[in-house]
Design a protein around this motif. Structure first.
Motif, PDB file in Angstrom:
ATOM      1  N   CYS A  94       0.663  -1.280   0.073  1.00 50.89           N
ATOM      2  CA  CYS A  94      -0.031   0.009   0.074  1.00 50.89           C
ATOM      3  C   CYS A  94       1.014   1.228   0.025  1.00 50.89           C
ATOM      4  CB  CYS A  94      -0.930   0.114   1.250  1.00 50.89           C
ATOM      5  SG  CYS A  94      -1.920   1.322   1.271  1.00 50.89           S
ATOM      6  N   ASN A 113       0.141   4.122   1.002  1.00 51.01           N
ATOM      7  CA  ASN A 113      -0.212   5.133   2.135  1.00 51.01           C
ATOM      8  C   ASN A 113       0.503   4.320   3.428  1.00 51.01           C
ATOM      9  OD1 ASN A 113      -1.806   6.481   0.483  1.00 51.01           O
ATOM     10  ND2 ASN A 113      -3.487   5.074   0.818  1.00 51.01           N
ATOM     11  N   CYS A 114       0.352   2.816   3.458  1.00 50.17           N
ATOM     12  CA  CYS A 114       0.699   2.195   4.915  1.00 50.17           C
ATOM     13  C   CYS A 114       2.007   1.449   4.872  1.00 50.17           C
ATOM     14  CB  CYS A 114      -0.435   1.374   5.210  1.00 50.17           C
ATOM     15  SG  CYS A 114      -2.053   2.215   5.048  1.00 50.17           S
ATOM     16  N   CYS A 170      -5.823  -2.814   1.028  1.00 46.12           N
ATOM     17  CA  CYS A 170      -4.954  -2.687   2.059  1.00 46.12           C
ATOM     18  C   CYS A 170      -5.848  -2.750   3.303  1.00 46.12           C
ATOM     19  CB  CYS A 170      -4.557  -1.162   1.805  1.00 46.12           C
ATOM     20  SG  CYS A 170      -3.460  -0.706   3.508  1.00 46.12           S
ATOM     21  N   TYR A 194      -5.166  -1.959   6.213  1.00 48.52           N
ATOM     22  CA  TYR A 194      -5.095  -1.034   7.030  1.00 48.52           C
ATOM     23  C   TYR A 194      -5.865   0.137   6.855  1.00 48.52           C
ATOM     24  CZ  TYR A 194      -0.919  -2.712   9.574  1.00 48.52           C
ATOM     25  OH  TYR A 194       0.061  -3.482  10.529  1.00 48.52           O
ATOM     26  N   CYS A 195      -5.753   0.688   5.507  1.00 45.17           N
ATOM     27  CA  CYS A 195      -6.512   2.058   5.196  1.00 45.17           C
ATOM     28  C   CYS A 195      -7.674   1.609   4.378  1.00 45.17           C
ATOM     29  CB  CYS A 195      -5.641   2.951   4.687  1.00 45.17           C
ATOM     30  SG  CYS A 195      -5.174   2.582   3.072  1.00 45.17           S
TER      31      CYS A 195
END
Ligand code: ADP
Ligand code: ZN
Ligand code: ZN
Length: 745
Positions: free
Chosen positions: A541, A543-544, A559, A561-562
């Protein structure tokens, strides 16, 4: 009389905000009440009063508050102290704590609805702009401040609204009122047209060809005790009958009932039923404790004489819950309130029913998946003269109002979901609960089979007391854990997909003996990862920076996480090869495979994808409990304190998966997870069997799980923590820096 108030706004802003208290409102306000305040040019918020004073703030023009929502505080002084502690310890603003703490029904925001007061009569013509605001709102409608601003184009709408509020021309429609519709059900009653014997006889004559309707009418007469009412001509004697009752009594003759309604024989009307009222008030007796449990109970009582916190370290199925029940009973008998915290996913009907059987309607359940109105109702009830004695709840229930808290129980204290990661306040509910308890001079009991390293440290260095229960209830043996080396088996080409021959034969036997099986794989999705077989590239990801999970049904990478999704690339962005393949496996794939190998077995899957709603989650558990499912496949969700009687085999498909997560707690977590999952096997009468598949049987943590050797795990881990400067010896703060780059053109 105070002229000013300092308030908390539901915003991540530092510092206090001061408003003027118009004299008309000043008698009505106390610390802890909610007030409506204007903020900035257009917004209004519900603020909470922190302080009343007469100190004129300097340097800016003080605005007036618009309204007071509460006659009595909805926030008690200990709650405020807890908020202050959380803001201070977890480095956030009081406003952020406020946002997290209150159910949204109690937080009117600038988007709150405003409506005209239809009873308002002006003494004199209104100023033109105010009249325009009224017109913009219109009768029978609700508008938000921002909608009014848009409609009128005025910039000072809050001031105009305030003036109109003062005159009584407008009212703020409290969210509470709206989301707080009382629950109703349809009830039925005889209409006036058919309430005498003569009328009813005539009716029966016309119904000779409709025996179902006659039947329904007779059933109604029974349920409503209508004979007396009709003979005495007094309709007040009719008992309340719900449409559901009548439907049940007639074996589902809904069309006959509807026909009677259509013929104006029966009349349907809404009947209000209290959500909190209809719980059964019958109290069953508490199970007597066995000797080991009684000893634990006595030791806990002894510890509480000297210490505020006690750890109850009891193996799975030792009967910790029974001990809690006795302690709760004791506290309630002393007139104290009890808070029983559970991690979100462990709070099931199983535990709720178990406690409800003992505490009936003295217990309230506070769950984040319950409708907001129910949470508001519990909040209000806790402020009333008759609060619940026992609150069973998740993380956020530490924010509820308590007046005489005497005992806090934190079950499964090691659970990571007690820590709120984002957004602020990033609080740990277990630790915040201990602080809350201390404010009341109450005691806290932390219970678990696999303590967190930090808690065990506190319990063995004298800060907390320690009580242990080493035997399962009825001395059922801990499960027999058999290690299977899948690396070796794979080498010898003996694995069937991800199932070893031993696990396969255990499943087969269990099915033959009509016993249940749990298979644990801590990854959801079909195949968790995609990998380039040429260069080893794994999509992450952006972002993460965590690996993405492949979801077969949508053919997408997600993802976890997000929540961001990506499409699957055609070629490897690193080496441009097309050799991208799935690697590893998730619960979805396990389900597929099992269903293929055991086509007659009833298989269910429990993970985040199949349990989006609380109901679906409960249904899976219920079906398994009622033995309508033979094989349950799941992620860590299945390890959370569930108590099933007939599980003979637990298969752990990939025990190493968690060890490679880059986190200093990953060993501890792996131990906790594997022990908890294994603890689901053979809980009632006989020893269960666990097949633990691993690539590395020599791994210390695997051995520690097999030998149930928590002491050794702790020893190793605590030494590492000291060596590498980790908690509990050091504190870690995660500093996240964001930079907004401004581009000039
Ligand atoms: P734990 O919370 O330690 O995992 P539980 O309290 O769930 O253990 O107990 C495991 C099982 O044993 C449950 O089904 C529970 O009803 C039963 N049990 C434990 N102690 C008693 C007792 N004193 N009397 C009756 N049943 C008990
Ligand atoms: Zn590649
Ligand atoms: Zn992400």
């Amino acid at each position: 009389m105070a002229q000013f108030i300092d308030v908390i706004l539901p915003l991540p802003v530092e510092g206090k905000y001061t408003y003027r208290l118009p004299s008309a409102l000043s008698t009505a306000v106390a610390v802890g009440c909610r007030v409506i305040v204007p903020f900035g040019a257009k917004k209004i918020y519900t603020a909470i009063v922190l302080r009343l004073h007469d100190e004129q703030p300097e340097g800016y023009e003080v605005k007036d508050i618009l309204d007071v929502l509460d006659a009595r505080p909805i926030l008690l002084s200990t709650q405020l102290r807890l908020w202050q502690w959380i803001a201070d310890y977890y480095i956030c603003t009081l406003g952020e704590v406020y946002k997290a703490a209150l159910p949204s029904g109690l937080k009117l925001e600038s988007e709150s609805k405003i409506c005209c007061n239809i009873d308002f009569e002006a003494d004199a013509p209104l100023p033109q702009r105010e009249q325009q605001v009224l017109d913009a709102i219109g009768v029978d409608r609700e508008q938000t401040i921002s909608q009014i601003t848009k409609a009128t184009g005025f910039r000072n709408v809050p001031a105009l609204v305030k003036s109109l509020l003062d005159k009584g021309a407008l009212t703020i429609k409290e969210e509470l009122v709206r989301s707080f519709k009382p629950k109703t059900e349809t009830h039925l009653r005889l209409t006036d047209a058919y309430s005498t014997e003569v009328q009813l006889h005539a009716l029966l004559d016309t119904l000779v060809r409709a025996p179902k309707q006659v039947e329904a009418l007779t059933a109604y007469f029974d349920l409503a005790d209508a004979t007396a009412a009709v003979t005495l001509g007094n309709k007040a004697l009719l008992k309340e009958v719900s449409k559901k009752q009548l439907t049940d009594a007639t074996g589902g003759a809904l069309s006959a009932i509807d026909a009677l309604i259509k013929k104006n024989v029966l009349q349907a009307y809404p009947y209000e039923t209290g959500r909190l009222l209809n719980k059964l008030d019958q109290r069953l007796t508490v199970n007597p404790l066995n000797e080991a449990q009684q000893q634990a109970m006595d030791s806990i009582t002894e510890v509480f004489r000297k210490k505020n916190v006690c750890l109850l370290h009891g193996v799975t199925s030792s009967g910790k819950t029974e001990v809690y029940i006795h302690l709760i009973q004791q506290a309630i008998d002393k007139g104290q309130q009890v808070l029983y915290l559970l991690p979100e996913i462990a709070l099931t009907t199983q535990i709720t029913e178990r406690l409800e059987r003992v505490f009936g309607n003295r217990m309230g359940v506070y769950h984040s998946k319950f409708p907001d109105a129910e949470r508001v109702e519990i909040w209000r009830k806790q402020l009333s003269d008759q609060p619940y004695d026992l609150i069973l709840g998740v993380r956020s229930s530490i924010f509820l109002p308590f007046r005489k808290l005497g005992l806090v129980i934190v079950d499964e204290e090691h659970e990571t979901s007690y820590k709120q990661q984002a957004p602020a306040p990033r609080y740990h509910a277990r630790n915040a609960a201990i602080v809350l308890a201390n404010m009341f001079h109450a005691k806290t009991l932390l219970g678990t089979a696999t303590p967190s390293i930090e808690t065990y440290f506190n319990a063995t260095t004298g800060k907390y007391g320690l009580v242990e229960m080493k035997q399962r209830y009825k001395n059922v043996a801990l499960p027999d854990i058999q290690i299977v080396n899948i690396k070796e088996l794979r080498h010898k080409k003996l694995m069937r997909g991800f199932l070893s021959p031993d696990l396969l034969s255990e499943i087969r036997q269990a099915l033959e003996h009509k016993e249940q099986v749990i298979l644990f794989q801590n990854r959801r999705g079909f195949a968790p990862m995609i990998e380039c077989h040429t260069c080893g590239w794994v999509p992450k990801c952006k972002n993460c920076d965590v690996s993405l999970t492949y979801h077969r049904s949508s053919h997408q990478l997600t993802c976890h996480y997000c929540g961001f999704t990506y499409s699957v690339p055609e070629r490897c962005p690193a080496c441009d090869d097309t050799n991208l393949e799935s690697r590893g496996f998730g619960t979805e794939k396990v389900e597929d495979e099992i269903q293929r190998l055991f086509p007659d077995a009833r298989v269910a899957r429990m993970d985040l994808d199949t349990t989006r709603s609380r109901l679906s989650y409960e249904r899976i558990i219920h079906d398994f409990q009622e033995r309508r499912t033979d094989i349950l496949i799941g992620t860590q969700m299945i390890s959370k304190g569930l108590d099933f009687g007939r599980v003979h085999v637990v298969g752990i498909l990939d025990a190493d998966a968690m060890l490679h997560i880059p986190d200093f707690r990953s060993y501890e977590r792996t131990f906790q997870m594997l022990s908890q999952v294994a603890g689901r096997a053979g809980r009632r009468d006989n020893q269960g069997k666990v097949i633990l598949q691993t690539r590395d049987p020599e791994q210390p943590v695997i051995r520690q799980v097999v030998e149930n050797n928590y002491a050794q795990l702790y020893q190793e881990q605590i030494e590492e923590r000291a060596l590498f400067h980790y908690p509990p010896y050091y504190r870690l703060i995660y500093i996240y820096i964001k930079h907004l780059r401004i581009l000039f053109s």
